[in-house]
Design a protein around this motif. Sequence first.
Motif, PDB file in Angstrom:
ATOM      1  N   PHE A  10       0.803  -1.223   0.000  1.00 22.74           N
ATOM      2  CA  PHE A  10       0.000   0.000   0.000  1.00 22.74           C
ATOM      3  C   PHE A  10       0.835   1.273   0.000  1.00 22.74           C
ATOM      4  O   PHE A  10       0.344   2.331   0.405  1.00 22.74           O
ATOM      5  N   ASP A  11       2.078   1.197  -0.495  1.00 21.18           N
ATOM      6  CA  ASP A  11       2.921   2.405  -0.508  1.00 21.18           C
ATOM      7  C   ASP A  11       2.155   3.607  -1.052  1.00 21.18           C
ATOM      8  O   ASP A  11       2.180   4.691  -0.485  1.00 21.18           O
ATOM      9  N   GLN A  12       1.477   3.404  -2.180  1.00 18.18           N
ATOM     10  CA  GLN A  12       0.849   4.543  -2.854  1.00 18.18           C
ATOM     11  C   GLN A  12      -0.402   5.049  -2.129  1.00 18.18           C
ATOM     12  O   GLN A  12      -0.907   6.117  -2.458  1.00 18.18           O
ATOM     13  N   ALA A  13      -0.878   4.271  -1.133  1.00 17.39           N
ATOM     14  CA  ALA A  13      -2.109   4.668  -0.433  1.00 17.39           C
ATOM     15  C   ALA A  13      -1.836   5.383   0.883  1.00 17.39           C
ATOM     16  O   ALA A  13      -2.767   5.874   1.523  1.00 17.39           O
ATOM     17  N   ALA A  14      -0.556   5.450   1.274  1.00 20.12           N
ATOM     18  CA  ALA A  14      -0.252   5.938   2.628  1.00 20.12           C
ATOM     19  C   ALA A  14      -0.837   7.330   2.883  1.00 20.12           C
ATOM     20  O   ALA A  14      -1.309   7.616   3.985  1.00 20.12           O
ATOM     21  N   ASP A  15      -0.842   8.179   1.847  1.00 19.58           N
ATOM     22  CA  ASP A  15      -1.293   9.562   2.054  1.00 19.58           C
ATOM     23  C   ASP A  15      -2.807   9.696   2.193  1.00 19.58           C
ATOM     24  O   ASP A  15      -3.283  10.662   2.760  1.00 19.58           O
ATOM     25  N   TYR A  16      -3.557   8.767   1.607  1.00 16.97           N
ATOM     26  CA  TYR A  16      -5.019   8.932   1.659  1.00 16.97           C
ATOM     27  C   TYR A  16      -5.733   7.786   2.377  1.00 16.97           C
ATOM     28  O   TYR A  16      -6.950   7.810   2.517  1.00 16.97           O
TER      29      TYR A  16
END
Length: 272
Positions: A10-16
């Motif tokens: 989930f690297d790309q989901a960490a911000d949202y």
Amino acid sequence: MTAAERSVTFDQAADYYDRTRALPNATVRAMVDLLRGELAGRGRALESGVGTGRIALPLYRAGARMAGVDLSAPMLQRLAYNAGGTAPFPVAVADATRLPFAEDTFGAGIACHVLHLVADWKLATDELVRVVQPGGVLLVDPGGGWPDEHAELTTRFQQEANAQAALPGVGAGADRMLTGLGRAADLDAAMAARGARLRLLPTVANPSTKPLSAVIGEMEEGQRSWNWQLPSTDLRRAGAAVRAWAQQRWGDLDAGRELVGEIQWRAYDLPG
Ligand SMILES: C[S@@+](CC[C@H](N)C(=O)[O-])C[C@H]1O[C@@H](n2cnc3c(N)ncnc32)[C@H](O)[C@@H]1O
């Protein structure tokens, strides 16, 4: 093939992630009460795929002794941020299918919304069984728990975006169709084969006031792991089609409405 290629990290989901997967306070409180009861009197609990600490941090604050692993360093960094700068319990970047712990290290294991993302989900549960002491418990929320309306929107969006070709998004290249846990019944069977006894814990109410337009918007923005592999043009086209369909079905999509969801945790008591 690497662990990351056999799982959805989930690297790309960490911000949202926290913004889009937040649970109402009352739901968190009820869930923590339920799980705290299960963890009481046991040793430290390990959450595989702990993410941003959505479950583990409230459990820790309620007095549970916790530890967590995740394949995604950015998700663990967010966990530390959520805790005020430092993770308040041991966390490590590690693969749920190869846990870096000796056997019988923990009193309980937790897996929440993760096994569907892991091609080798049976191995991930084997690993939890290995590191949890005999007589311990595995607590699993296999996924779902959102209102039916959200599930309907998701199914419709997947059809419109022709997401079947990309689902479930696990793996790379020719192996991208590798699948994680699909049905809870498969997990029940795998755990029964290990001599574990299933208890379905009381359901936790999970109401949502998120407008349906926001649910569609998150899918359009590519904020669901199943749609990360789809081109943004397909997502926008599917979003427009789903919006038109949903307006016919439910009327004003920006309207505030309270929808009903239910979270069902499964407890597997390990043989002593
Ligand atoms: C949907 S999130 C759930 C996070 C947390 N359990 C929760 O309920 O909010 C799934 C998490 O599992 C992690 N994950 C996926 N495959 C994994 C694996 N093989 N080993 C460890 N973590 C994994 C992802 O990086 C992500 O942080």
